[in-house]
Design a protein around this motif. Sequence first.
Motif, PDB file in Angstrom:
ATOM      1  N   GLU A 247     -46.191 -52.379 -18.936  1.00  0.00           N
ATOM      2  CA  GLU A 247     -44.944 -51.683 -19.241  1.00  0.00           C
ATOM      3  C   GLU A 247     -43.804 -52.695 -19.341  1.00  0.00           C
ATOM      4  O   GLU A 247     -43.753 -53.665 -18.575  1.00  0.00           O
ATOM      5  CB  GLU A 247     -44.634 -50.640 -18.172  1.00  0.00           C
ATOM      6  CG  GLU A 247     -45.659 -49.518 -18.155  1.00  0.00           C
ATOM      7  CD  GLU A 247     -45.142 -48.260 -17.490  1.00  0.00           C
ATOM      8  OE1 GLU A 247     -45.215 -47.184 -18.128  1.00  0.00           O
ATOM      9  OE2 GLU A 247     -44.655 -48.345 -16.348  1.00  0.00           O
ATOM     10  N   ARG A 262     -44.326 -48.250 -22.814  1.00  0.00           N
ATOM     11  CA  ARG A 262     -44.455 -47.377 -21.652  1.00  0.00           C
ATOM     12  C   ARG A 262     -45.624 -46.424 -21.852  1.00  0.00           C
ATOM     13  O   ARG A 262     -45.883 -45.965 -22.964  1.00  0.00           O
ATOM     14  CB  ARG A 262     -43.165 -46.566 -21.474  1.00  0.00           C
ATOM     15  CG  ARG A 262     -43.082 -45.865 -20.134  1.00  0.00           C
ATOM     16  CD  ARG A 262     -41.822 -45.049 -20.033  1.00  0.00           C
ATOM     17  NE  ARG A 262     -41.690 -44.477 -18.709  1.00  0.00           N
ATOM     18  CZ  ARG A 262     -40.863 -43.485 -18.401  1.00  0.00           C
ATOM     19  NH1 ARG A 262     -40.092 -42.958 -19.336  1.00  0.00           N
ATOM     20  NH2 ARG A 262     -40.795 -43.020 -17.170  1.00  0.00           N
ATOM     21  N   LYS A 263     -46.335 -46.139 -20.772  1.00  0.00           N
ATOM     22  CA  LYS A 263     -47.447 -45.194 -20.836  1.00  0.00           C
ATOM     23  C   LYS A 263     -46.952 -43.801 -20.444  1.00  0.00           C
ATOM     24  O   LYS A 263     -46.006 -43.651 -19.679  1.00  0.00           O
ATOM     25  CB  LYS A 263     -48.568 -45.630 -19.883  1.00  0.00           C
ATOM     26  CG  LYS A 263     -48.139 -45.711 -18.425  1.00  0.00           C
ATOM     27  CD  LYS A 263     -49.244 -46.284 -17.557  1.00  0.00           C
ATOM     28  CE  LYS A 263     -48.801 -46.398 -16.101  1.00  0.00           C
ATOM     29  NZ  LYS A 263     -47.686 -47.328 -15.890  1.00  0.00           N
ATOM     30  N   HIS A 264     -47.609 -42.789 -20.976  1.00  0.00           N
ATOM     31  CA  HIS A 264     -47.319 -41.412 -20.602  1.00  0.00           C
ATOM     32  C   HIS A 264     -48.631 -40.647 -20.488  1.00  0.00           C
ATOM     33  O   HIS A 264     -49.560 -40.877 -21.263  1.00  0.00           O
ATOM     34  CB  HIS A 264     -46.445 -40.709 -21.665  1.00  0.00           C
ATOM     35  CG  HIS A 264     -45.011 -41.108 -21.617  1.00  0.00           C
ATOM     36  ND1 HIS A 264     -44.222 -40.917 -20.515  1.00  0.00           N
ATOM     37  CD2 HIS A 264     -44.219 -41.695 -22.546  1.00  0.00           C
ATOM     38  CE1 HIS A 264     -42.992 -41.355 -20.765  1.00  0.00           C
ATOM     39  NE2 HIS A 264     -42.969 -41.838 -21.982  1.00  0.00           N
ATOM     40  N   TYR A 265     -48.690 -39.755 -19.533  1.00  0.00           N
ATOM     41  CA  TYR A 265     -49.847 -38.883 -19.467  1.00  0.00           C
ATOM     42  C   TYR A 265     -49.601 -37.603 -20.254  1.00  0.00           C
ATOM     43  O   TYR A 265     -50.463 -36.743 -20.346  1.00  0.00           O
ATOM     44  CB  TYR A 265     -50.217 -38.566 -18.012  1.00  0.00           C
ATOM     45  CG  TYR A 265     -49.146 -37.857 -17.216  1.00  0.00           C
ATOM     46  CD1 TYR A 265     -49.035 -36.466 -17.232  1.00  0.00           C
ATOM     47  CD2 TYR A 265     -48.261 -38.582 -16.433  1.00  0.00           C
ATOM     48  CE1 TYR A 265     -48.058 -35.828 -16.501  1.00  0.00           C
ATOM     49  CE2 TYR A 265     -47.279 -37.942 -15.693  1.00  0.00           C
ATOM     50  CZ  TYR A 265     -47.183 -36.567 -15.723  1.00  0.00           C
ATOM     51  OH  TYR A 265     -46.205 -35.942 -14.992  1.00  0.00           O
ATOM     52  N   TYR A 266     -48.417 -37.464 -20.844  1.00  0.00           N
ATOM     53  CA  TYR A 266     -48.136 -36.342 -21.730  1.00  0.00           C
ATOM     54  C   TYR A 266     -47.265 -36.865 -22.864  1.00  0.00           C
ATOM     55  O   TYR A 266     -46.617 -37.898 -22.742  1.00  0.00           O
ATOM     56  CB  TYR A 266     -47.411 -35.215 -20.996  1.00  0.00           C
ATOM     57  CG  TYR A 266     -46.082 -35.609 -20.391  1.00  0.00           C
ATOM     58  CD1 TYR A 266     -44.892 -35.472 -21.103  1.00  0.00           C
ATOM     59  CD2 TYR A 266     -46.012 -36.134 -19.104  1.00  0.00           C
ATOM     60  CE1 TYR A 266     -43.673 -35.820 -20.553  1.00  0.00           C
ATOM     61  CE2 TYR A 266     -44.793 -36.494 -18.542  1.00  0.00           C
ATOM     62  CZ  TYR A 266     -43.628 -36.332 -19.266  1.00  0.00           C
ATOM     63  OH  TYR A 266     -42.422 -36.696 -18.723  1.00  0.00           O
ATOM     64  N   THR A 267     -47.270 -36.186 -23.998  1.00  0.00           N
ATOM     65  CA  THR A 267     -46.528 -36.649 -25.160  1.00  0.00           C
ATOM     66  C   THR A 267     -45.353 -35.730 -25.439  1.00  0.00           C
ATOM     67  O   THR A 267     -45.341 -34.549 -25.063  1.00  0.00           O
ATOM     68  CB  THR A 267     -47.425 -36.693 -26.408  1.00  0.00           C
ATOM     69  OG1 THR A 267     -47.772 -35.359 -26.766  1.00  0.00           O
ATOM     70  CG2 THR A 267     -48.695 -37.495 -26.147  1.00  0.00           C
ATOM     71  N   SER A 268     -44.360 -36.264 -26.127  1.00  0.00           N
ATOM     72  CA  SER A 268     -43.197 -35.460 -26.489  1.00  0.00           C
ATOM     73  C   SER A 268     -43.581 -34.347 -27.459  1.00  0.00           C
ATOM     74  O   SER A 268     -42.947 -33.288 -27.490  1.00  0.00           O
ATOM     75  CB  SER A 268     -42.116 -36.345 -27.098  1.00  0.00           C
ATOM     76  OG  SER A 268     -42.617 -37.041 -28.231  1.00  0.00           O
ATOM     77  N   ALA A 269     -44.638 -34.549 -28.261  1.00  0.00           N
ATOM     78  CA  ALA A 269     -45.086 -33.515 -29.185  1.00  0.00           C
ATOM     79  C   ALA A 269     -45.576 -32.273 -28.441  1.00  0.00           C
ATOM     80  O   ALA A 269     -45.390 -31.139 -28.911  1.00  0.00           O
ATOM     81  CB  ALA A 269     -46.177 -34.056 -30.092  1.00  0.00           C
ATOM     82  N   LEU A 270     -46.202 -32.478 -27.313  1.00  0.00           N
ATOM     83  CA  LEU A 270     -46.703 -31.365 -26.508  1.00  0.00           C
ATOM     84  C   LEU A 270     -45.655 -30.797 -25.570  1.00  0.00           C
ATOM     85  O   LEU A 270     -45.810 -29.700 -25.040  1.00  0.00           O
ATOM     86  CB  LEU A 270     -47.922 -31.814 -25.683  1.00  0.00           C
ATOM     87  CG  LEU A 270     -49.168 -32.209 -26.487  1.00  0.00           C
ATOM     88  CD1 LEU A 270     -50.252 -32.702 -25.553  1.00  0.00           C
ATOM     89  CD2 LEU A 270     -49.671 -31.036 -27.310  1.00  0.00           C
ATOM     90  N   ASN A 271     -44.594 -31.558 -25.357  1.00  0.00           N
ATOM     91  CA  ASN A 271     -43.546 -31.143 -24.424  1.00  0.00           C
ATOM     92  C   ASN A 271     -42.168 -31.326 -25.067  1.00  0.00           C
ATOM     93  O   ASN A 271     -41.377 -32.169 -24.643  1.00  0.00           O
ATOM     94  CB  ASN A 271     -43.624 -31.958 -23.129  1.00  0.00           C
ATOM     95  CG  ASN A 271     -44.930 -31.743 -22.392  1.00  0.00           C
ATOM     96  OD1 ASN A 271     -45.025 -30.865 -21.545  1.00  0.00           O
ATOM     97  ND2 ASN A 271     -45.925 -32.567 -22.718  1.00  0.00           N
ATOM     98  N   HIS A 276     -38.549 -37.927 -20.881  1.00  0.00           N
ATOM     99  CA  HIS A 276     -39.571 -38.742 -20.216  1.00  0.00           C
ATOM    100  C   HIS A 276     -38.871 -39.719 -19.279  1.00  0.00           C
ATOM    101  O   HIS A 276     -38.637 -40.863 -19.612  1.00  0.00           O
ATOM    102  CB  HIS A 276     -40.407 -39.496 -21.250  1.00  0.00           C
ATOM    103  CG  HIS A 276     -41.296 -38.591 -22.053  1.00  0.00           C
ATOM    104  ND1 HIS A 276     -42.390 -39.030 -22.719  1.00  0.00           N
ATOM    105  CD2 HIS A 276     -41.234 -37.236 -22.267  1.00  0.00           C
ATOM    106  CE1 HIS A 276     -42.976 -38.010 -23.336  1.00  0.00           C
ATOM    107  NE2 HIS A 276     -42.291 -36.940 -23.078  1.00  0.00           N
TER     108      HIS A 276
END
Length: 277
Positions: A247, A262-271, A276
Motif C-alpha cells: 500500500e 490500496r487494497k479493498h475487500y469491497y469495491t465502489s461498484a458494489l457499494n 473507502h
Amino acid sequence: MTIVVSVKVTDGIVLASDSATTFVDQAGTPVMVYNNANKVFNLVKGLPLGAMTYGSGSIGPSSIATLSKDLREHFSDDSSPYYFDQNNYTLEEVAAKCQRFFIDQFQATYPSGLPNFSMGYRVCGYGTHDKVAQGWEFYIGDPSPLRPSPIYSPEGYGPRWAGDGEALERLVLGFSETVMTAMVEQGLEPSAVDNVRQLLIQKTYRELFLPAMPIQDAIELARYLAETAAKFSHFSLLATTIGGPIELATITKHEGFKWVARKHYYTSALNPGQDHA
C-alpha cells in the motif's frame, strides 16, 4: 513482522507498507500469517496527515487500524484529551496525542502489562506552518519513551524504514545489524562496534535519492524498497512475515493525503456512495 517505509522529498512524503500480519505462539514462533492487514492510515480526513504502524497489530480485540479510525473522532472533539486545533497544530503535537491515546488504550486493556508487546507508530505530514514534511514516531512496549521522537532531522530527506529491516539494511547501508551482533559475539567491545558501524556506513551507504526528486520518483522508490523487503522475506527459508499487497500513499502540502495503491475487500461498484476510509 512487517515493513513500513517513508521517503521524504521537498515536495512531500510517501508512505508504504506491506500487508502481512503474523500470529505467534507463546514461544514466539510464527504459526499463521495473514496478508491483508492495514498499516497505513489517512489520519485526519482533509488534513495533510498520515500514519503507519508496525509490530503488534492490535490492542486486545481491536486492530491498530480500527483504533486509529476511532481516534479521528477524538481529534475534533474539544472535550477529549486527544483533541487538537485543526487550524493550528504541529506534527509533534499530533504524534503526542496519538501516543497518549494508544498508551491509554493499552493500559485499559492490559492493566498489569503484557510481556513482549511492542508497537511502533509513525505520524507523517505537515503541521499548520510547516514548509516541508515531517515524521514523528513513538513506541508502546517496555520501556516506552515518554515523548515521540523525530524520524527526520530538520535537514533530513530520503528513505526511513521500520519493522524487519534486514533486507533494506543490506541494500542501502551495505550491512545489517546481524554483522554488528556477530562482532560483539566475537568479543569486540560495544564502543568499538559503534565506531565500526559508522565507518561502514561512510564506506558502503548508497544514496538512492535527491531531496528535490519529483514525488512520482519518491513513490517508485518507496514501492521498490517495500517490495524488496517483501521478496527477501518470501525467498528466505523462514516464515514469510512480510508480504501481501504493497500500500502506498503520498502527503503533500497542498494536495494533502492521497492514496496511490490500496487494497479493498469491497469495491465502489458494489457499494456506491461509500467512502473507502
